[in-house]
Design a protein around this motif. Structure first.
Motif, short mmCIF file in Angstrom:
data_model
loop_
_atom_site.label_atom_id
_atom_site.label_comp_id
_atom_site.label_asym_id
_atom_site.label_seq_id
_atom_site.Cartn_x
_atom_site.Cartn_y
_atom_site.Cartn_z
N GLU A 287 2.01 -1.76 -1.08
CA GLU A 287 1.99 -0.31 -1.27
C GLU A 287 2.96 0.37 -0.30
O GLU A 287 3.67 1.30 -0.67
N LYS A 288 3.02 -0.10 0.93
CA LYS A 288 3.98 0.43 1.89
C LYS A 288 5.41 0.15 1.44
O LYS A 288 6.29 1.01 1.56
N ASP A 289 5.64 -1.05 0.93
CA ASP A 289 6.97 -1.40 0.42
C ASP A 289 7.34 -0.52 -0.77
O ASP A 289 8.46 -0.04 -0.87
N ARG A 290 6.37 -0.32 -1.67
CA ARG A 290 6.60 0.57 -2.82
C ARG A 290 6.95 1.97 -2.35
O ARG A 290 7.88 2.60 -2.85
N ASP A 291 6.21 2.46 -1.37
CA ASP A 291 6.47 3.82 -0.86
C ASP A 291 7.85 3.93 -0.24
O ASP A 291 8.52 4.96 -0.39
N LEU B 244 7.55 2.16 -10.52
CA LEU B 244 7.21 1.22 -9.45
C LEU B 244 5.69 1.19 -9.32
O LEU B 244 5.05 2.25 -9.30
N ALA B 245 5.13 0.00 -9.24
CA ALA B 245 3.67 -0.13 -9.14
C ALA B 245 3.31 -1.41 -8.42
O ALA B 245 4.07 -2.38 -8.45
N VAL B 246 2.14 -1.40 -7.81
CA VAL B 246 1.58 -2.61 -7.22
C VAL B 246 0.53 -3.15 -8.18
O VAL B 246 -0.47 -2.49 -8.46
N ALA B 247 0.79 -4.32 -8.72
CA ALA B 247 -0.12 -4.97 -9.67
C ALA B 247 -1.14 -5.78 -8.89
O ALA B 247 -0.85 -6.88 -8.43
N ASP B 248 -2.32 -5.20 -8.71
CA ASP B 248 -3.38 -5.88 -7.96
C ASP B 248 -4.75 -5.73 -8.62
O ASP B 248 -5.76 -6.06 -8.04
N ARG B 249 -4.77 -5.23 -9.83
CA ARG B 249 -6.03 -4.95 -10.52
C ARG B 249 -6.78 -6.24 -10.88
O ARG B 249 -8.00 -6.31 -10.78
#
Length: 146
Positions: free
Chosen positions: A61-65, A123-128
């Motif tokens: 999430e930090k990398d995405r931001d 951009l998204a974090v796939a963690d679901r």
């Protein structure tokens, strides 16, 4: 994380021709009108320790931001897009791809219309899915968000 490399990948996808058929693509998948690329991916967290998954998800999430800051300087600020509402809509209506699949994998995306390309970048974090690896995804598509 290599921000410059990730931005270069996104830039290249904004201009690369889409393939005629669905299938694997370097770093992810592609098909008519869409590329989905894992900019970063965990290893060994599939179904793993919840605490370690949370740490990795937080780092992604930090990398995405950090990537969002660079893209916002180029294409403008954007608010987070709640993919939970898209996921709920898949139960009663036809959601075009890649948006339906993205909503099944991630909770939030940041979205831009890439000027001069007629493409959308997310951009998204796939963690679901706890049975899958965590990934920082870049999606480039000509399909507007639903």
């Amino acid at each position: 994380m290599d921000i410059a490399r990730h931005i270069a990948v996104i830039d290249e996808l904004c201009f690369r021709p889409f393939p005629a058929e669905h299938g694997p693509s370097p770093g992810g998948t592609a098909g008519p009108g869409c590329f989905v690329v894992a900019l970063e991916s965990s290893h060994g967290l599939r179904g793993g320790d919840g605490a370690e998954r949370a740490l990795t998800s937080g780092q992604y999430e930090k990398d995405r931001d950090a990537l969002c800051e660079r893209l916002a300087a180029r294409w403008g600020e954007t608010d987070p897009w709640n993919l939970q509402t898209v996921l709920l809509r898949t139960e009663g209506e036809e959601i075009p791809e890649p948006w339906g699949a993205l909503s099944a994998r991630a909770r939030v995306a940041y979205l831009w219309e890439a000027r001069g390309t007629a493409r959308w970048v997310a951009l998204a974090v796939a963690d679901r899915d706890e049975t899958d690896e965590i990934q920082l995804l870049a999606v480039v598509t000509d399909e507007p968000p639903p």
